[in-house]
Design an enzyme around this catalytic site. Structure first.
Site, PDB file in Angstrom:
ATOM      1  N   HIS A   2       0.761  -0.756   0.160  1.00 37.57           N
ATOM      2  CA  HIS A   2      -0.456   0.411   0.344  1.00 37.57           C
ATOM      3  C   HIS A   2       1.074   0.866  -0.205  1.00 37.57           C
ATOM      4  O   HIS A   2       1.817   0.692   0.966  1.00 37.57           O
ATOM      5  CB  HIS A   2      -0.876   0.107   0.936  1.00 37.57           C
ATOM      6  CG  HIS A   2      -0.555   0.139   2.628  1.00 37.57           C
ATOM      7  ND1 HIS A   2       0.060   1.004   3.376  1.00 37.57           N
ATOM      8  CD2 HIS A   2       0.344  -1.051   3.549  1.00 37.57           C
ATOM      9  CE1 HIS A   2      -0.097   1.103   4.630  1.00 37.57           C
ATOM     10  NE2 HIS A   2       0.506  -0.139   4.651  1.00 37.57           N
TER      11      HIS A   2
ATOM     12  N   ASP B 251       6.591   1.883   6.234  1.00 41.33           N
ATOM     13  CA  ASP B 251       4.468   1.340   5.996  1.00 41.33           C
ATOM     14  C   ASP B 251       4.163   2.205   5.682  1.00 41.33           C
ATOM     15  O   ASP B 251       3.990   3.519   5.939  1.00 41.33           O
ATOM     16  CB  ASP B 251       4.638   1.499   7.283  1.00 41.33           C
ATOM     17  CG  ASP B 251       2.557   0.693   7.647  1.00 41.33           C
ATOM     18  OD1 ASP B 251       2.910   0.521   6.394  1.00 41.33           O
ATOM     19  OD2 ASP B 251       2.626   1.555   8.524  1.00 41.33           O
TER      20      ASP B 251
ATOM     21  N   GLU C 148      -5.468   1.779   2.555  1.00 38.60           N
ATOM     22  CA  GLU C 148      -4.915  -0.190   3.276  1.00 38.60           C
ATOM     23  C   GLU C 148      -4.919   0.828   4.844  1.00 38.60           C
ATOM     24  O   GLU C 148      -5.564   0.033   6.003  1.00 38.60           O
ATOM     25  CB  GLU C 148      -3.366  -0.514   3.037  1.00 38.60           C
ATOM     26  CG  GLU C 148      -3.239  -1.488   4.292  1.00 38.60           C
ATOM     27  CD  GLU C 148      -2.571  -1.315   4.964  1.00 38.60           C
ATOM     28  OE1 GLU C 148      -2.886  -2.238   6.157  1.00 38.60           O
ATOM     29  OE2 GLU C 148      -2.458   0.007   5.876  1.00 38.60           O
ATOM     30  N   GLU C 149      -4.652   1.974   4.752  1.00 38.48           N
ATOM     31  CA  GLU C 149      -4.655   2.557   6.011  1.00 38.48           C
ATOM     32  C   GLU C 149      -5.819   2.556   6.926  1.00 38.48           C
ATOM     33  O   GLU C 149      -6.000   2.891   8.574  1.00 38.48           O
ATOM     34  CB  GLU C 149      -3.798   3.957   6.751  1.00 38.48           C
ATOM     35  CG  GLU C 149      -2.094   3.727   5.811  1.00 38.48           C
ATOM     36  CD  GLU C 149      -1.460   2.655   6.994  1.00 38.48           C
ATOM     37  OE1 GLU C 149      -2.171   2.589   8.334  1.00 38.48           O
ATOM     38  OE2 GLU C 149       0.170   3.058   7.329  1.00 38.48           O
TER      39      GLU C 149
ATOM     40  N   ASP D 239       4.083  -6.527   3.437  1.00 41.82           N
ATOM     41  CA  ASP D 239       4.025  -5.047   4.540  1.00 41.82           C
ATOM     42  C   ASP D 239       4.866  -5.078   5.464  1.00 41.82           C
ATOM     43  O   ASP D 239       5.801  -5.597   5.561  1.00 41.82           O
ATOM     44  CB  ASP D 239       2.450  -5.623   4.982  1.00 41.82           C
ATOM     45  CG  ASP D 239       2.070  -3.396   5.817  1.00 41.82           C
ATOM     46  OD1 ASP D 239       2.855  -3.078   6.087  1.00 41.82           O
ATOM     47  OD2 ASP D 239       0.540  -3.234   5.094  1.00 41.82           O
TER      48      ASP D 239
ATOM     49  N   HIS E 246       4.833   3.591  12.769  1.00 43.77           N
ATOM     50  CA  HIS E 246       3.927   4.328  12.762  1.00 43.77           C
ATOM     51  C   HIS E 246       4.419   5.605  13.679  1.00 43.77           C
ATOM     52  O   HIS E 246       4.051   6.397  13.927  1.00 43.77           O
ATOM     53  CB  HIS E 246       2.237   4.426  13.566  1.00 43.77           C
ATOM     54  CG  HIS E 246       1.295   3.821  12.475  1.00 43.77           C
ATOM     55  ND1 HIS E 246       0.112   2.931  12.239  1.00 43.77           N
ATOM     56  CD2 HIS E 246       1.891   2.380  11.749  1.00 43.77           C
ATOM     57  CE1 HIS E 246      -0.407   2.725  12.249  1.00 43.77           C
ATOM     58  NE2 HIS E 246       0.811   2.517  11.104  1.00 43.77           N
TER      59      HIS E 246
END
Length: 341
Positions: free
Chosen positions: A67, A185, A217-218, A238, A318
């Site tokens: 993604h 990510d 995706e998030e 991922d 993140h």
């Protein structure tokens, strides 16, 4: 160029394109350009994702996804003093955003500089409160780098509720192989898939290969629709997540046995592990308790497919993330080897 040079170039270009979830036009234009230059056929879904295909001898399909949407923020309101309240896009931790540079993108396409701060940013004024203040939406704001003192001043710049806020990624690719940046990510995996496609295009393949570049995706629905017919296997590429009490590594390809959506297909997982052992690809198997992937989203949408999750090890997910070129290469090697099976 070497693998490391190609990946560094592609990753740098991807990171430089802002693509918080919901804002994907520019980064998808980059993906289309890369595929066009490589002679790889693709189509664009209604939601704006890209599905590339390399035909094999069999119609039976095997899909790899990554993604390109990232975390970000959006203007929630304009405060009377001329600062901005914001809401998160995706699962940022507020404390990782403090003191970061950012840009507010107006609906006219203008980028305006700003800084994320708390509403008590100075120990000389706020004393201990500056240190102990809980970092959350109500205590964080964006300070605009313009002479603004009121709501009208901010509106005059073209800023309005719903504008996207881009957080500076701070990419660093070090000579010793370490890579530091926001949004590894999952742009690290996207760069790996683009390189894998260029390699696999030259191979004689048994199964038809699909590559799904996801843009939601998030927020959980990236791969819930528009998957190709005759698909039997879905491998999400991922991040692996090294950390406390985890088995994952920044120097290996990481294979997920289970995440919050449940276990991945056992036979696929064992096939990936055994392939790593046969070809001396460094790997680590792990479980992620607070994680979901596009593969699990596809299962939730009702697709009758087998699924797996692999990827490079990304530390401090993140937040301000880190990986290593060895992990990128191991992930690439596993994708190429498994795709040719």
């Amino acid at each position: 160029m070497s693998f490391e040079q190609n990946i560094s170039k592609t990753l740098t270009e991807l990171i430089e394109i802002h693509s918080p979830t919901g804002y994907h036009q520019e980064v998808m234009a980059y993906i289309r350009k890369e595929l066009d230059e490589s002679g790889i056929s693709y189509k664009e879904t209604v939601k704006g994702a890209i599905l590339a295909t390399i035909k094999g001898e069999s119609e039976e399909g095997r899909l790899f996804s990554a993604h390109v949407d990232t975390l970000g923020a959006m203007v929630k309101s304009i405060k009377g003093k001329g600062s901005l309240e914001f809401m998160l896009l995706g699962g940022y931790m507020y404390n990782t955003l403090e003191s970061e540079n950012c840009w507010i993108r107006t609906s006219q396409g203008k980028l305006i500089s700003g800084t994320v701060q708390t509403n008590k940013p100075s120990v000389h004024i706020d004393g201990g409160d500056a240190r102990s203040l809980e970092r959350k939406q109500q205590t964080m704001e964006v300070i605009i780098d313009e002479k603004v003192h009121s709501v009208d001043d901010v509106k005059a710049l073209g800023i309005s509720v719903g504008d996207f806020i881009f957080i500076e990624p701070k990419l660093r690719i070090l000579p010793n192989g370490f890579i530091k940046s926001r949004y590894l990510d999952d742009k690290a995996s996207v760069s790996i898939l683009l390189e894998a496609m260029k390699t696999l295009k030259k191979e004689k393949l048994h199964k038809t290969l699909h590559f799904f570049i996801s843009n939601y995706e998030e927020v959980g629905h990236g791969a819930k629709a528009a998957l190709p017919e005759n698909l039997t296997e879905f491998i999400a590429v991922d991040m692996g997540a090294p950390g406390n009490d985890q088995n994952s590594s920044e120097y290996k390809v990481n294979i997920c046995a289970k995440d919050s959506s449940g276990p991945y297909d056992y036979e696929m997982r064992r096939s990936l592990e055994m392939l790593c052992e046969e070809e001396n690809i460094p790997y680590a198997t792990d479980i992620y308790p607070f994680y979901g992937s596009d593969a699990s989203a596809a299962l939730g949408a009702g697709y009758d497919i087998r699924t797996a999750l692999i990827g490079p090890g990304v530390f401090a997910s993140h937040g301000y993330e880190r990986t290593h070129m060895e992990s990128m290469k191991a992930t690439f090697d596993l994708i190429v080897s498994y795709a040719k099976k």
